[in-house]
Design a protein around this motif. Structure first.
Motif, PDB file in Angstrom:
ATOM      1  N   UNK A  76     -14.356  44.407   0.467  1.00  0.00           N
ATOM      2  CA  UNK A  76     -13.975  43.487  -0.611  1.00  0.00           C
ATOM      3  C   UNK A  76     -12.606  42.850  -0.369  1.00  0.00           C
ATOM      4  N   UNK A  77     -12.106  42.982   0.868  1.00  0.00           N
ATOM      5  CA  UNK A  77     -10.787  42.411   1.121  1.00  0.00           C
ATOM      6  C   UNK A  77     -10.810  40.898   0.957  1.00  0.00           C
ATOM      7  N   UNK A  78     -12.006  40.313   0.974  1.00  0.00           N
ATOM      8  CA  UNK A  78     -12.140  38.878   0.792  1.00  0.00           C
ATOM      9  C   UNK A  78     -11.534  38.387  -0.510  1.00  0.00           C
ATOM     10  N   UNK A  79     -11.441  39.264  -1.478  1.00  0.00           N
ATOM     11  CA  UNK A  79     -10.913  38.879  -2.791  1.00  0.00           C
ATOM     12  C   UNK A  79      -9.538  38.252  -2.682  1.00  0.00           C
ATOM     13  N   UNK A  80      -8.676  38.899  -1.899  1.00  0.00           N
ATOM     14  CA  UNK A  80      -7.317  38.369  -1.815  1.00  0.00           C
ATOM     15  C   UNK A  80      -7.174  37.439  -0.625  1.00  0.00           C
ATOM     16  N   UNK A  81      -7.879  37.799   0.456  1.00  0.00           N
ATOM     17  CA  UNK A  81      -7.704  37.016   1.680  1.00  0.00           C
ATOM     18  C   UNK A  81      -8.092  35.557   1.475  1.00  0.00           C
ATOM     19  N   UNK A  82      -9.020  35.297   0.602  1.00  0.00           N
ATOM     20  CA  UNK A  82      -9.493  33.925   0.435  1.00  0.00           C
ATOM     21  C   UNK A  82      -9.053  33.344  -0.905  1.00  0.00           C
ATOM     22  N   UNK A  83      -7.855  33.692  -1.311  1.00  0.00           N
ATOM     23  CA  UNK A  83      -7.445  33.266  -2.641  1.00  0.00           C
ATOM     24  C   UNK A  83      -7.276  31.750  -2.740  1.00  0.00           C
ATOM     25  N   UNK A  84      -6.878  31.119  -1.663  1.00  0.00           N
ATOM     26  CA  UNK A  84      -6.820  29.662  -1.715  1.00  0.00           C
ATOM     27  C   UNK A  84      -7.767  29.110  -0.661  1.00  0.00           C
ATOM     28  N   UNK A  85      -8.688  28.272  -1.086  1.00  0.00           N
ATOM     29  CA  UNK A  85      -9.708  27.772  -0.188  1.00  0.00           C
ATOM     30  C   UNK A  85      -9.490  26.293   0.049  1.00  0.00           C
ATOM     31  N   UNK A  86      -9.680  25.912   1.297  1.00  0.00           N
ATOM     32  CA  UNK A  86      -9.783  24.483   1.576  1.00  0.00           C
ATOM     33  C   UNK A  86     -11.222  24.214   1.924  1.00  0.00           C
ATOM     34  N   UNK A  87     -11.806  23.216   1.314  1.00  0.00           N
ATOM     35  CA  UNK A  87     -13.170  22.913   1.693  1.00  0.00           C
ATOM     36  C   UNK A  87     -13.368  21.414   1.729  1.00  0.00           C
ATOM     37  N   UNK A  88     -14.378  21.026   2.471  1.00  0.00           N
ATOM     38  CA  UNK A  88     -14.732  19.627   2.516  1.00  0.00           C
ATOM     39  C   UNK A  88     -15.477  19.303   1.231  1.00  0.00           C
ATOM     40  N   UNK A  89     -15.168  18.183   0.652  1.00  0.00           N
ATOM     41  CA  UNK A  89     -15.805  17.809  -0.604  1.00  0.00           C
ATOM     42  C   UNK A  89     -16.250  16.376  -0.471  1.00  0.00           C
ATOM     43  N   UNK A  90     -17.553  16.172  -0.585  1.00  0.00           N
ATOM     44  CA  UNK A  90     -18.088  14.830  -0.501  1.00  0.00           C
ATOM     45  C   UNK A  90     -17.935  14.170  -1.866  1.00  0.00           C
ATOM     46  N   UNK A  91     -16.843  13.445  -2.014  1.00  0.00           N
ATOM     47  CA  UNK A  91     -16.561  12.819  -3.299  1.00  0.00           C
ATOM     48  C   UNK A  91     -17.055  11.381  -3.287  1.00  0.00           C
ATOM     49  N   UNK A  92     -18.377  11.236  -3.168  1.00  0.00           N
ATOM     50  CA  UNK A  92     -18.932   9.907  -2.933  1.00  0.00           C
ATOM     51  C   UNK A  92     -19.081   9.093  -4.216  1.00  0.00           C
ATOM     52  N   UNK A  93     -19.108   9.792  -5.355  1.00  0.00           N
ATOM     53  CA  UNK A  93     -19.453   9.081  -6.588  1.00  0.00           C
ATOM     54  C   UNK A  93     -18.227   8.893  -7.475  1.00  0.00           C
ATOM     55  N   UNK A  94     -18.092   7.694  -7.994  1.00  0.00           N
ATOM     56  CA  UNK A  94     -17.052   7.430  -8.988  1.00  0.00           C
ATOM     57  C   UNK A  94     -17.530   7.999 -10.321  1.00  0.00           C
ATOM     58  N   UNK A  95     -16.658   8.744 -10.988  1.00  0.00           N
ATOM     59  CA  UNK A  95     -17.052   9.269 -12.297  1.00  0.00           C
ATOM     60  C   UNK A  95     -16.948   8.165 -13.336  1.00  0.00           C
ATOM     61  N   UNK A  96     -17.854   8.193 -14.314  1.00  0.00           N
ATOM     62  CA  UNK A  96     -17.694   7.300 -15.451  1.00  0.00           C
ATOM     63  C   UNK A  96     -16.577   7.869 -16.332  1.00  0.00           C
ATOM     64  N   UNK A  97     -16.130   7.072 -17.286  1.00  0.00           N
ATOM     65  CA  UNK A  97     -15.060   7.530 -18.177  1.00  0.00           C
ATOM     66  C   UNK A  97     -15.443   8.811 -18.904  1.00  0.00           C
ATOM     67  N   UNK A  98     -16.677   8.856 -19.375  1.00  0.00           N
ATOM     68  CA  UNK A  98     -17.138  10.036 -20.113  1.00  0.00           C
ATOM     69  C   UNK A  98     -17.211  11.266 -19.210  1.00  0.00           C
ATOM     70  N   UNK A  99     -17.697  11.056 -17.991  1.00  0.00           N
ATOM     71  CA  UNK A  99     -17.773  12.179 -17.053  1.00  0.00           C
ATOM     72  C   UNK A  99     -16.373  12.720 -16.756  1.00  0.00           C
ATOM     73  N   UNK A 100     -15.446  11.784 -16.502  1.00  0.00           N
ATOM     74  CA  UNK A 100     -14.081  12.187 -16.188  1.00  0.00           C
ATOM     75  C   UNK A 100     -13.469  12.974 -17.346  1.00  0.00           C
TER      76      UNK A 100
END
Ligand SMILES: [Zn+2]
Ligand SMILES: [Zn+2]
Length: 773
Positions: free
Chosen positions: A224-248
């Motif tokens: 379970x050492x992963x609990x602390x070892x991975x406390x901050x994650x960098x990941x690729x995020x496909x942010x392809x869609x613009x949010x509408x005002x309501x979604x935001x």
């Protein structure tokens, strides 16, 4: 000697005490094997205590302490204790039923520690498509050596993409596959018979690298050492869609919350609830948290899994549902427990997954009754999820286009916070036009109106798809004799046998009993037997006759029995290889079919006069959902409902897409009638072969309840909606309380009395917050 209190899969509401031999370390949460009667059973240590009330000569020692999986956490125990108490289910059975099957067996778990492969940094910089320099020869001599050295210098030095030798066909294929996603050896096997050797070569060259799927340094799958070892994650995020005002706004409101809060995300179909989930997940993953996403349908998990993987390509996403093999389920469960799985996508059983870094829970289609388990521990995964979010102090989002009236009422009264999405995410996609056809004032062809058939013809000409929705499989729900009025009843049940013409059988959908279709009436001998009403098969036949050229696909439990069948059908629909779909509620849920522009709803009227007070709520949700399938892309959709009651308020509300108005009128009715969410309910059900025994038990239970004199309403003993099933008589007794607390206190006092009642040859169960009547 130390004593352990062990949860066992035994229908008694108690733990069992055992001693532990000196020198053996055992902690709460560990699994043990203990003697029980003549058997050896697997149990879970709930507590370690100093003393027991048991006589010393009766107490037995633990046979074995299993150290093959990480101990369960105190947090999970709290959740399970709550469930056991709230749903009046034995603690031992509650704890064991929450575990993956493998952990319930007395055989030690053999963990798969699989090596996965991914591209190294230099492997990622390779250009697999470009023609090689120097005329296509494999790197050789000085140049080749230099290139081969490059990977060792970590690849960052060179941003210039290198061509990969064309001749190494298999290696190229492996690299291309790894460029899509990390794979283990088994996943690459299809590429070539020599894939093992080629992969080794790629690793030796430095293009690919191996890693442990479990992130475990000692090779222990439950580190379970992963609990602390991975406390901050960098990941690729496909942010392809613009949010509408309501979604935001919805995203901002939830992400600004760092403690428990329950949000109801009420968004019309096509309003982009999933996009809101994606952004919320992104927020949580960035901070090293785990997300639990619950969905109602096992059929929906593969496509959702695929979708979220495409949005978060390098995030560890696992699924948990009963369709997995035992090994897969254990593996995924342990990944969640180790904190390594960042997104856990699952059906209701996933609500019991261990999640050490849980930071957000999402329940999609929260109104769906599949979240309620109908046997054993009769829990509502949505309600348990809310308790869990509260216990953990994290936000929970309930999403739906047609929220349950319980959740909607809670949002209106301020217990939950309402988030609204009122517009469709794609501006050009409009809500479908809904209209009713009065079946008593139009020409009908075996249950389908001429108008609807004409509209389907128009869609075929335009190469668009139509969907006919009918909530009955088979050919016809009953076979009738025109001479004497005989109906095809099941001899084991109170229900009717459904006609299946494909294999010429009558089938009972309640008990599975089946017969060949009789040639003549069993009662009077008349040969003139007629199918009454329509099911999916009959609709399919009518359409085939009318549109002989059309490609018709029937989607129901009969046509999708094969595991892969539904997947294949979905692909056909997406490729526009289908003109008309005929299906049951399987087709209503969450699927996105861009070419679908017409939905016909056949025969929804039975729900309007059902004895179940939730029938109208369910019908509205189902029709709104199936209507939402029409016109999701740039083509406007149309919905035609065939009914004998075109002026019914339910259909009027559907036509105006007025959930608020509909919900308000339903809630007012429920309040008047004293139904949930204005009261809390518990149902005692009993069934057995002897009618007298069943009713005697329930009447004694009722007398005991009355004598307790709690502030609850005790209704009469009545037959179940299906009073006889598989030769068992079924009856029930409903208890209601104005306050949840009153009802719970009553149940705690009542249950021991029920346990003490004579109940030979019958089965009984308590169902808290029942959905089925
Ligand atoms: Zn007859
Ligand atoms: Zn039957």
């Amino acid at each position: 000697m130390p004593i352990v209190r062990v949860a066992l899969d035994i229908p008694l509401s108690t733990l069992f005490d055992y001693t532990v031999a000196e020198g053996i370390a055992v902690a709460a949460g560990q699994r043990v094997i203990v003697p029980f009667g003549r058997r050896q059973m697997v149990g879970v240590v709930m507590e370690c205590v100093a003393a027991t009330e048991m006589a010393p000569e009766r107490i037995k020692p633990v046979t074995q302490v299993l150290c093959d999986s990480a101990p369960l956490s105190a947090e999970l125990f709290d959740l399970l204790r709550f469930c056991s108490d709230y749903y009046r289910y034995p603690i031992g059975q509650t704890v064991l039923s929450a575990l993956p099957t493998r952990l319930r067996s007395d055989k030690p778990v053999i963990s798969r520690v699989t090596l996965s492969y991914r591209l190294s940094a230099s492997g990622a910089a390779l250009d697999l498509d470009a023609p090689p320099r120097d005329g296509g020869a494999e790197p050789s001599g000085a140049g080749g050596a230099a290139e081969r050295l490059l990977p060792q210098s970590a690849g960052y030095a060179s941003n210039v993409s290198q061509p990969f030798p064309k001749r190494k066909v298999v290696q190229r294929r492996i690299l291309a596959k790894l460029a899509e996603q990390p794979c283990n050896l088994a996943q690459l096997k299809s590429l070539s018979a020599t894939v093992g050797a080629q992969l080794k070569a790629l690793v030796a060259e430095g293009w690919a690298e191996s890693f442990l799927e479990t992130h475990s340094s000692e090779g222990s799958p439950f580190d379970t050492s992963g609990r602390t070892a991975t406390s901050v994650q960098k990941h690729t995020f496909d942010n392809a869609h613009m949010l509408t005002g309501e979604q935001q706004q919805a995203v901002d409101t939830v992400t600004q919350t760092s403690s428990y809060a329950c949000f109801l995300l009420h968004g019309i179909t096509g309003s982009g609830k999933t996009e809101v989930y994606v952004h919320l997940m992104h927020h949580v993953l960035q901070r090293g948290g785990q997300v639990l996403l619950l969905v109602p349908e096992i059929n929906l998990t593969p496509q959702l899994e695929h979708y979220f993987r495409s949005r978060f390509p390098d995030v560890n996403l696992i699924s948990l549902h009963s369709g997995l093999s035992e090994g897969e389920r254990l593996h995924n469960w342990q990944q969640a427990q180790a904190g390594v799985a960042q997104i856990v996508l699952g059906t209701r059983l996933a609500v019991f997954a261990e999640l050490p870094r849980l930071a957000l829970i999402i329940v999609d289609e929260e109104h769906d009754s599949s979240f309620k388990q109908q046997d054993g521990l009769r829990y509502s995964a949505r309600d348990v999820a809310i308790f869990r979010a509260n216990q953990r102090g994290v936000p929970i989002v309930l999403g739906s286009a047609t929220p349950s009236l319980e959740s909607y009422h809670n949002a209106q009264s301020g217990r939950y916070r309402m988030l609204r999405l009122t517009g469709r995410a794609l501006a050009e996609a409009r809500l479908p036009a809904v209209r009713c056809i009065n079946i008593n004032q139009t020409v009908m062809h075996h249950g389908i109106s001429e108008n609807l058939l004409r509209e389907i013809g128009l869609r075929i000409a335009r190469r668009e798809q139509s969907l006919l929705f009918i909530n009955r499989r088979g050919y016809a729900p009953v076979l009738m004799c025109t001479g004497c009025g005989w109906l095809s009843g099941c001899k084991h049940c109170a229900g009717k046998m459904v006609l299946h013409l494909n294999d010429k059988r009558l089938r009972c959908h309640h008990c599975g009993y089946q017969l060949h279709v009789p040639h003549a009436c069993p009662s009077c001998g008349n040969a003139d037997l007629h199918p009454v009403g329509s099911g999916t098969q009959r609709v399919e036949n009518v359409l085939q006759e009318r549109f002989p050229e059309a490609r018709i696909l029937r989607v129901d439990r009969d046509s999708t029995r094969n595991k892969r069948a539904w997947q294949t059908m979905r692909e056909q629909i997406h490729a526009n290889e289908v003109d008309i779909l005929v299906g049951t509620q399987m087709l209503a849920k969450g699927h996105d079919f861009p070419a679908l522009t017409l939905v016909g709803v056949l025969n929804p009227d039975s729900a309007l006069y059902s004895s179940d007070f939730r029938a109208a709520e369910k019908l509205f949700a189902q029709l709104a959902q199936v209507a939402g399938r029409a016109g999701r892309a740039d083509k406007p959709g149309e919905v035609i409902i065939q009914t004998a009651f075109p002026d019914h308020p339910l259909f009027l509300a559907l036509q105006t897409h007025d959930f608020e108005g509909w919900a308000a009128s339903q809630l007012a009715e429920r309040q008047m009638a004293g139904f949930p969410p204005f009261v809390y309910q518990a149902m005692l059900r009993a069934e057995g072969k002897q009618e007298t025994g069943v009713y005697a038990f329930l009447n004694q239970a009722r007398a005991a309840a009355v004598a307790l004199q709690f502030a609850v309403e005790i209704l009469g003993v009545v037959p179940a909606a299906l009073p006889r099933r598989a030769n068992h008589i079924r009856a029930q007794l409903l208890i209601q309380g104005a306050k949840r607390k009153d009802l719970q206190q009553f149940l705690r006092a009542w249950q021991p009395l029920l346990d003490a009642l004579p109940a030979q040859k019958l089965r009984w169960s308590l169902d808290i917050d029942p959905l089925e009547f």
